[in-house]
Design an enzyme around this catalytic site. Structure first.
Site, PDB file in Angstrom:
ATOM      1  CG  HIS A  30      -1.609   1.305   1.472  1.00 13.96           C
ATOM      2  ND1 HIS A  30      -1.255   2.190   2.464  1.00 13.96           N
ATOM      3  CD2 HIS A  30      -2.659   1.870   0.811  1.00 13.96           C
ATOM      4  CE1 HIS A  30      -2.059   3.236   2.422  1.00 13.96           C
ATOM      5  NE2 HIS A  30      -2.913   3.070   1.433  1.00 13.96           N
TER       6      HIS A  30
ATOM      7  CG  HIS B  21      -0.622  10.033   0.666  1.00 15.04           C
ATOM      8  ND1 HIS B  21      -0.642   9.804   2.008  1.00 15.04           N
ATOM      9  CD2 HIS B  21      -1.868   9.740   0.228  1.00 15.04           C
ATOM     10  CE1 HIS B  21      -1.829   9.395   2.375  1.00 15.04           C
ATOM     11  NE2 HIS B  21      -2.590   9.345   1.306  1.00 15.04           N
TER      12      HIS B  21
END
Length: 1010
Positions: free
Chosen positions: A149, A196
């Site tokens: 992830h 991100h």
């Protein structure tokens, strides 16, 4: 100490001395190892095995006993894993014994024994499990896939650094699914970046990541790699992404579906073998017809590479063009409503913090959302935050702590774009993410290449409410689980929960070496660290049902019993610190045991602590295929020294050295833990004596006083004359073919009930005596009716007698009168004729004849009428009797039903009382069991006991209910038969009365009373 040991071995022992590598051989290292770390624990074991404290060797028979009784898993197949024999024992002596004299004498010394225990031949797991051994020809959905992830991050989720190197490291570590969060680049070259988004993380170029993936994807494993795109890019940069994938990945990229595995409903996914050395892209895809049309327009230069939706364009049209995105959410699947799918995402800016206003203090900065966002919620048109355009400044700069905290509190997950470029869409095939509309919808569509992603909270929701449906979904399609957004420290959830449900891609933060990541790395170490593990059979077959929270054994899977005894540790630390060992198990919820088993702390000895701990017993492992052991060594302060994850499937029994790993699962060179592992089939306590008898029947017969020499083989009885004698055997063959023993040990035939059985049968007998007509006639009510009827019949007969007497008198009067008249007429006639006797006699006259006829008719009519009256009264009496008897019969039946109900209620009450008593007594036994050392194990035993008791009690109640239903049914059947018989008898009584009446009528002749 080490310096002195070096000197004792003839090696340089000075602090600054160099050791010649040619002089420091393995034998020297082995001697140094044992000088520094003496093994008193193995010496004790050796003495125990040799049977003599002064003996310095083990013989071949002793080795065979040791290997077969202590080093072998009794569950193993005897053909595939044969027992140790003399040849095998001699081979071990030849390989590990260093004394030539002992080799000649087939003896194994303590040194040879230590060498064997430390060898690869005595590894804690079957070494073939570490090689590539699994079937790789099953569909992709039948495998667990090692998944990452936010692969690019090397630290926190907020303000963390991104690195291309992370992709190289995770792929080399065996990961097969990596995540790429793609955003529009901010520079003039408009290069797509990976970061991100909106979390203040650094950027890396998409192009560099694809290059790193191409370089390292198939070094550790040749199994397929899945690139999970979280695509926030505009169409122009999506096209760049697609071109980079095409150019850099080259033949590795699977651009089109395989000819043998078309994208059709009902078609299973291709196998890893079919996709070997291929890279798949996981990204939203346009509908085939939309993709084809847009791609043709793009190739002709007519498709605009513009992210913005044309003015007046309905966003729902864009959504509807994406495969799997149309249609409203199913109302009952409330967990998947995190993101509003009815709009498209047009926000491609990954760094809103660079537009933060700097003119005011942080506490006064306006972080207002656009006016169309009510209640400070996320904008539905972008699924991300927008700031007041009037206060946006273009210069970049670092944020204050308050500004960072404000941005973190305002963060919300930004959904991937649904405005897909057709060129990128065409590269998506077997991993098409869609909006999840529910398990029933997915089953109805039956499209195997559709998959869905769930954060851990959503996944847990489905796991709690629809566990079986989730398992069945994962048999057919793939699912991906990822950490929830609140894990800003990049912590991980426990992946075991989702492995239990068959989820393929359980994505973890590889940068965080916590227990969850250790479990992941330890599990995927099997099968050659290729990143794919075949799921258990019952998680793949559509005809099997599996409940992840079940506490009872799975059909076709034998529960296991595992115990671990931690004996000692070696080279755990070069410091004088206290250490202890924890042993945990992870698997199904019922198999998971954590923080319960730990050894005592051995103080001030990190070199060779001896724990000699009691056995840590995992009594019942319901699903060994999914269970793993974790052995962790910690300092007395709680700091981890080393750990090891050992899947129970492939674990070897016996005395084993467990080499430890770091918290990041890297091997430690010297630290080991010496343990004894016992593996066997789980046997419920109530069956232990029976299994013991089966395992060693000769021993049990001796304990019963029966010498095995007295038992001889008996030939199988063959057809022939009855009562055939077998000479010398003491056995007789009966007429029914049953072998009957003439000895005192002869057992009774199975069908012969003993006294206790008869007593039990009598107790359970629910039969009732038949209610017959004769029995009913004894009733007082019937006797009362009989007396009443007798009185009525007597009254009728008296009445009839009076009637007869009256008619008789009347007839006599008439006759007398006629006689008198006749005499008078005769006298008159005589006077006239002067004694002439010519006057006729009365009996010869017509008058008397007519009178007799009239009297006879009248009397006969009266008699017949009285007979009919008596018959009618008798029939009426019979009907009354029948009615009374029928009423008594029905009352008797009702009484029997009530009695049966009372008895059955008493039975139920007694059964409930016995069950409560059994439950209390069994719980009391567990509570008083001194062999159970901790509360958690006692609670587990009680829970298991209660579960077994519940199943047993339910079965008993079901049997009782069935038995009572049969009893009631049988009684009602008997009542029905009795009623039918009674009605037939009643009918016969009436017919009998009619027959008697007819006989009386036929027998009656004309008569007169004169």
């Amino acid at each position: 100490m080490i310096m002195q040991c070096l000197k004792d071995l003839g090696l340089p022992g000075g602090k600054c001395d160099d050791i010649d590598l040619s002089a420091f051989t393995f034998d020297k290292f082995y001697e140094l190892y044992h000088k520094i770390c003496p093994r008193t624990d193995i010496e004790d074991l050796f003495k125990e095995l040799s049977g003599d404290a002064n003996r310095t060797y083990l013989t071949v028979p002793q080795l065979i006993t040791f290997f077969n009784e202590r080093q072998r898993d009794p569950r193993l197949n005897e053909i595939l894993f044969p027992y140790c024999d003399e040849k095998r024992a001699q081979s071990i002596i030849q390989n590990y014994e260093t004394d030539p004299e002992y080799v000649k004498q087939n003896r194994l010394s303590l040194d040879g024994f230590c060498r064997y225990l430390m060898s690869d031949e005595n590894a804690p797991v079957f070494l073939d499990r570490l090689d590539f051994y699994m079937d790789m020809d099953q569909p992709l959905s039948h495998y667990y896939i090692n998944s990452s992830h936010n692969t690019y991050l090397i630290g926190r989720q907020f303000g963390g650094r991104s690195s291309v190197e992370m992709y190289r490291q995770v792929l080399l570590a065996g990961c097969r699914c990596v995540e790429l969060d793609c955003w529009d680049g901010r520079n003039e070259d408009q290069e797509p970046i990976i970061t991100h988004g909106k979390a203040m993380c650094t950027d890396i170029f998409f192009r560099d990541v694809i290059t790193a993936i191409a370089e390292t994807a198939f070094i550790t494993s040749e199994q397929p790699v899945i690139l999970s795109f979280e695509n926030h890019c505009s169409k122009p940069q999506q096209y760049k992404m697609a071109k980079y994938c095409e150019e850099i990945l080259g033949d590795f990229l699977l651009k089109r579906p395989l000819d043998t595995v078309p994208l059709e409903p009902g078609q299973p996914l291709p196998s890893p073998s079919q996709l070997k050395r291929k890279i798949l892209i996981k990204n939203k895809r346009l509908k085939p017809e939309v993709e084809k049309k847009n791609l043709e327009l793009f190739m002709k230069g007519q498709e605009q590479l513009n992210e913005d939706v044309e003015p007046g364009e309905d966003p729902s049209v864009v959504i509807a063009s994406v495969d799997g995105e149309e249609g409203p959410l199913n109302g009952k699947w409330s967990y998947c409503k995190d993101i509003d799918p009815s709009v498209i995402n047009l926000d491609t800016d990954a760094h809103p913090e660079f537009k933060m206003p700097k003119s005011k203090p942080a506490v006064e900065q306006n972080l207002e959302l656009t006016e169309d966002v009510p209640n400070n919620k996320m904008s539905t048109s972008s699924n991300s935050f927008k700031f007041n355009d009037k206060k946006v400044v273009e210069e970049e700069g670092s944020l204050t702590a308050d500004e960072e905290a404000a941005l973190m509190s305002a963060y919300h997950y930004s959904g991937a774009t649904t405005n897909i470029h057709p060129y990128l869409s065409a590269m998506v095939n077997y991993a098409q993410p869609i909006k999840f509309n529910g398990f029933d919808v997915a089953e109805e569509r039956n499209i195997h290449y559709h998959m869905s992603s769930f954060n851990e909270s959503t996944g847990l929701g489905y796991l709690k409410s629809h566990a079986v449906e989730l398992v069945n979904y994962n048999k057919r399609q793939m699912s991906r689980i990822y950490p929830r957004g609140s894990r800003v420290d990049s912590g991980n959830y426990m992946p075991q929960l989702f492995w239990n449900a068959g989820c393929q891609m359980v994505a973890l933060n590889f940068q965080t070496p916590d227990i969850a990541m250790q479990l992941n790395q330890g599990k995927f170490e099997y099968n050659g660290n290729c990143g794919y593990l075949l799921k258990p059979d019952f998680m793949r077959r559509p005809d099997r049902t599996f409940e992840p929270f079940s506490e009872s054994p799975v059909d076709g899977v034998i529960a296991a019993h595992c115990s671990v005894q931690v004996i000692s540790g070696q080279f755990l630390s070069d410091k004088k610190i206290g250490t202890y060992v924890e042993v945990d198990m992870y698997g199904l919820p019922t198999d998971t045991i954590r923080k319960e088993f730990r050894t005592k702390v051995v103080p001030s000895n990190g070199l060779n602590p001896v724990y000699n701990a009691e056995e840590f017993v995992f009594r019942k492992v319901v699903l060994p295929d999914l269970a793993v052991l974790r052995i962790a060594v910690l300092e007395e302060t709680g700091k981890l020294i080393g750990q090891r994850i050992l899947p129970l499937d492939g674990l070897q029994a016996g005395y084993r050295y467990i080499s430890l790993r770091t918290e990041g699962n890297f091997p430690l060179s010297l630290p080991t833990v010496f343990c004894r592992i016992i593996l066997k089939t789980y046997i419920p306590d109530k069956h232990l004596d029976f299994v013991k008898l089966l395992s060693n029947p000769e021993k049990q017969l001796k304990e019963m006083g029966i010498d095995t020499s007295d038992i001889i083989d008996s030939p199988v009885p063959c057809p022939g004359p009855a009562n055939r004698q077998h000479s010398g055997s003491g056995l007789t063959v009966g007429s029914n073919g049953q072998v009957i023993s003439n000895s005192g040990y002869a057992d009774k035939p199975a069908g012969t009930p003993n006294a206790s059985q008869k007593k039990e049968e009598k107790k359970d007998d629910m039969s009732f005596p038949a209610i017959t007509r004769d029995l009913l006639k004894q009733a007082k009510a019937f006797q009362k009716i009989l007396k009443k009827q007798q009185r009525e019949m007597e009254a009728l007969k008296k009445k009839q007698q009076k009637e007869r007497s009256a008619m008789h008198r009347q007839h006599c009067v008439v006759v007398d009168k006629m006689v008198a008249n006749h005499n008078k007429e005769r006298q008159g006639s005589d006077k006239k004729k002067n004694g002439d006797n010519s006057f006729p006699e009365l009996k010869n006259t017509s008058k008397i004849t007519e009178l007799v006829t009239d009297h006879t008719k009248e009397w006969s009519d009266m008699v017949m009428r009285q007979v009919s009256e008596e018959h009618d009264l008798r029939k009426e009496h019979i009907n009354q009797q029948n009615d009374c008897l029928k009423k008594l019969l029905e009352e008797g039946h009702q009484d029997q039903l009530k009695e049966l109900n009372t008895r059955q209620s008493r039975e139920v009450k007694d059964l409930n009382a016995n069950q409560v008593k059994q439950s209390m007594e069994s719980s009391k036994v567990v509570q008083n069991d001194k062999s159970i050392k901790n509360k958690a194990e006692r609670d587990r035993r009680i829970r298991e006991l209660n579960e077994n008791n519940t199943k047993k009690f339910i079965d008993e109640r079901k049997k009782q209910t069935m038995k009572q239903s049969k009893q009631l049914e049988l009684l009602k059947k008997n009542h029905q038969q009795q009623m039918e018989k009674f009605l037939q008898e009643s009918k016969k009584e009436l017919e009998k009365a009619d027959m008697i009446h007819e006989e009386v009528k036929l027998a009656t002749k004309p008569e007169t009373d004169v």
